[in-house]
Design an enzyme around this catalytic site. Structure first.
Site: not given
Ligand code: AMP
Length: 528
Positions: A220, A270, A389
Site C-alpha cells: 500500500k 498510485e 487495507k
Molecule cells: P485509504 O486511502 O486509506 O482509504 O486506502 C485506499 C487507497 O490506498 C487507495 O485509494 C489508493 O490510493 C491507495 N493504494 C496504495 N497502494 C494501493 C494498492 N496496491 N492497491 C490499491 N490501492 C492502493
C-alpha cells in the site's frame, strides 16, 4: 415548474424526517413534471446548482453570494416569474464565465438573476449554491426515485451513476430507457468512481474478512491515487477526487506513453514521490505540491521526482472490465505494462508469508499493504470486503465542518477545527470532535484561507463551512458523548495530514465509527 413552487416542495420534503416520505414526495412531483425539467429538479434537490461534470464548478463563493443577496440588480422592465429551467440555464451561464474579470462578471450575472427574484427565492437560491439546502436528500435517494418512477432497476441506475459520476448525466440516460442505461459506456477522458478499501487491524483479520484462501498482498503505497485514461497515445490523468491533473504530471504521462502498450484503456495506480539518491518515499504533503503545481513544472519535476505503481485495469479496447475477476484483470495488466511500473505484490494463502511481506513494506517506509480477493469484481465507488487495507496505525478520515479563531499567536488563524463523520443515509456531516493540534504554521495559514472560501455561516468567534476538506486524524479513544448529535466523541484528536486527494463522501461514516467504538472493547473492558 416555477422556482417559487419548487421552494414549497423543498419545504415539504424538509418538514418530514421519514426518508420514505421524502422519496414519495419527489416521485409524485417527478411524475407531474415535464421531462425537460427533471434535471434541474433533481440536481437542485440535492443542493447542486449545476452538474458536477462542469469543470471548476460555479465559481462563486460566500462573499459574492452575500453581496448579490444584498444588492440584487433589478431588471429595467418587470419580468415573468422564473421557472426552474430559467434558473438552471442562468446558473450554467455563470459557471461558464471564465477568464478576465470573471469574478466581477459572475457577480453581476448572479445579482441580475437575483434581481428577478423575490426575497424568498433569493434566499433559497443561495442555499442551493452553498449546498446548504438541508432537506435531507442525497444523490442515492434521487437514484431511488428515478428507478421508481421510470420502472428501471436501481442496480442499473447506480451503475450508470458510478460510471458517469454525474447525476445530471444519469437523468439524461435514464430517460432514454433501459437499453441506453445498460449499455452506457464509460466515457474515456471522463473519470469513473474508484473502488475503495475497508480497514483491518491485522493481516489475519484481513484474510478473515475476505473469507480466507489465496489472496494478493500488495504494497500500500503512501501516495496519491490516479486514474489514467489512454486512447491512441492521448493520455489524461485524474486524481482520486476526479479532477484532471494531467498538466501537473508530464513525467507520469511520459512513463505511461513509454511503459504501457495499449490503444485504449483506463488504468489505476498510485503515484509516489521519492527522494533522489536514497529512493525513500517522500511525505504525502510533498507529493501534493506536485499535484497542485501549475507553474514551473520542470523545476518541480527535478525537485520532487515521481514514480507510478499501477494496480488496476478497468477498461480495455472498448470493453469494460468491472465484472471480470481481479486475477484476470491483473493478467491483462501484466501483459501490457513493464514490470517496473507495477505495484509490488505476492499471492499467497500463507498468513505468515503475508505478514513478513507486510513487515518488509513498513520497513521500507510504505504505509502498509492491501489484501485483495482474487475473484473480486471491480466495485465502483464502494468500500467493500474485497480490498482490505492494513496499516500500522489506525487513523480516521474526517471532514472539517467548522472552525474557531485562535488565541494569542494564533489569533489571525482559524485554528480549532470541528471534525465530522459522514452519514450517507441523511447526507449529514456529524461532529465527533474538535482539535487544534497537528498542523504547521504554514498549514494553519493555508487552512484559514481555504475555510474562509468555504464559509456558509459566520458567528464571529466561529464559522461553519461547506463540508469539503478532509483530514486524516489520529486519536486516543472513542467515547460516548451526549454533547454531539452523533453520540460519539474522539479523545485527544490530532490532525496527521490534510487529505486533499479525498472527497468528503469518502470520509469515515457514522456507522464505521460506531463499529470502531465497539471494537475497542475487544482489547479493554467496558463500563456500561
Ligand atoms: P485509504 O486511502 O486509506 O482509504 O486506502 C485506499 C487507497 O490506498 C487507495 O485509494 C489508493 O490510493 C491507495 N493504494 C496504495 N497502494 C494501493 C494498492 N496496491 N492497491 C490499491 N490501492 C492502493
Amino acid at each position: 415548474m416555477l422556482f417559487k413552487d419548487f421552494i414549497r416542495i423543498c419545504m415539504r420534503i424538509g418538514s418530514t424526517s421519514s426518508i420514505t416520505e421524502k422519496k414519495n414526495i419527489v416521485a409524485t412531483y417527478l411524475k407531474e413534471l415535464e421531462r425537460s425539467e427533471w434535471k434541474p429538479f433533481i440536481l437542485f434537490l440535492v443542493g447542486k446548482p449545476i452538474p458536477d461534470s462542469i469543470e471548476g464548478g460555479l465559481g462563486v463563493g460566500y462573499s459574492t453570494i452575500m453581496k448579490a443577496l444584498k444588492n440584487p440588480i433589478k431588471p429595467l422592465f418587470p419580468s415573468n416569474p422564473l421557472t426552474l429551467n430559467d434558473v438552471f440555464n442562468e446558473l450554467i451561464k455563470i459557471a461558464y464565465i471564465r477568464g478576465k474579470d470573471s469574478s466581477k462578471r459572475k457577480f453581476e450575472a448572479l445579482a441580475s438573476l437575483m434581481g428577478r427574484m423575490s426575497r424568498e427565492e433569493r434566499i433559497w437560491l443561495s442555499k442551493i449554491i452553498l449546498g446548504e439546502l438541508r432537506i435531507g436528500l442525497v444523490d442515492g435517494h434521487l437514484l431511488g426515485a428515478l428507478s421508481n418512477v421510470l420502472g428501471l432497476s436501481l442496480e442499473d441506475i447506480r451503475r450508470a451513476y458510478l460510471l458517469r459520476g454525474d447525476l445530471g448525466d444519469v437523468v439524461d440516460v435514464a430517460l432514454k430507457g433501459v437499453e441506453a442505461l445498460r449499455n452506457i459506456p464509460p466515457r474515456l477522458f471522463s473519470p469513473i468512481r474508484p473502488m475503495l478499501a475497508t480497514p483491518a487491524s491485522s493481516i489475519a483479520e484481513a484474510y478473515n474478512m475476505i473469507g480466507g484462501g489465496e489472496a494478493a498482498v500488495e504494497v500500500k503505497y503512501d501516495g496519491a491515487r490516479v486514474q489514467i485514461h489512454i486512447k491512441n497515445g492521448r493520455v489524461k490523468i485524474f486524481s482520486r477526487r476526479l479532477t484532471d491533473v494531467t498538466y501537473s504530471l508530464p513525467d507520469v504521462v511520459e512513463i505511461v506513453r513509454n511503459g504501457v502498450s495499449v490503444d485504449e484503456a483506463i488504468l489505476e495506480g498510485e503515484v509516489v514521490a521519492y527522494e533522489r539518491g536514497s529512493g525513500k518515499p517522500l511525505p504525502f504533503q510533498t507529493l501534493m505540491k506536485r499535484f497542485k503545481r501549475i507553474y514551473n513544472i520542470e523545476e518541480a519535476m527535478e525537485l520532487i521526482p515521481l514514480k507510478i505503481h499501477l494496480f488496476e485495469i478497468i477498461y480495455l479496447n472498448g470493453k469494460l472490465l468491472i465484472d471480470t475477476p481481479y486475477s484476470d484483470r491483473y493478467d491483462l495488466l501484466v501483459e501490457r505494462v513493464s514490470e517496473e511500473f507495477l505495484a509490488n505484490r505476492i499471492v499467497t494463502s500463507n498468513i505468515r508469508e503475508a505478514e513478513s511481506f507486510y513487515k518488509r513494506a513498513l520497513d521500507y517506509g510504505h504505509e502498509g499493504v492491501m489484501v485483495k480477493r482474487l475473484n473480486s469484481p471491480y466495485i465502483l465507488g464502494v468500500r467493500g470486503k474485497h480490498w482490505i487495507k492494513v496499516k500500522s496505525k489506525e487513523t480516521l478520515d474526517l471532514v472539517i465542518v467548522g472552525a474557531e479563531w485562535g488565541h494569542g499567536r494564533r489569533s489571525s488563524w482559524l485554528s480549532d477545527y470541528y471534525l465530522a463523520v459522514y452519514d450517507p443515509n441523511s447526507g449529514e456531516y456529524l461532529v465527533v470532535g474538535k482539535t487544534f493540534k497537528g498542523l504547521t504554521d504554514e498549514e494553519f495559514q493555508y487552512m484559514t484561507k481555504r475555510l474562509l472560501e468555504l464559509k456558509v455561516k459566520d458567528e464571529g468567534f466561529r464559522i461553519w463551512v461547506k463540508p469539503e476538506i478532509v483530514v486524516e486524524v489520529d486519536f486516543n479513544e472513542i467515547q460516548k458523548s451526549p454533547k454531539y448529535k452523533s453520540g460519539l466523541a474522539l479523545r485527544l484528536a490530532r490532525i496527521t495530514r490534510i487529505r486533499e486527494d479525498k472527497s468528503p463522501e469518502e470520509a469515515a461514516t457514522l456507522e464505521e465509527l460506531y463499529q470502531l467504538y465497539e471494537r475497542q472493547f475487544e482489547k479493554k473492558g467496558k463500563v456500561i
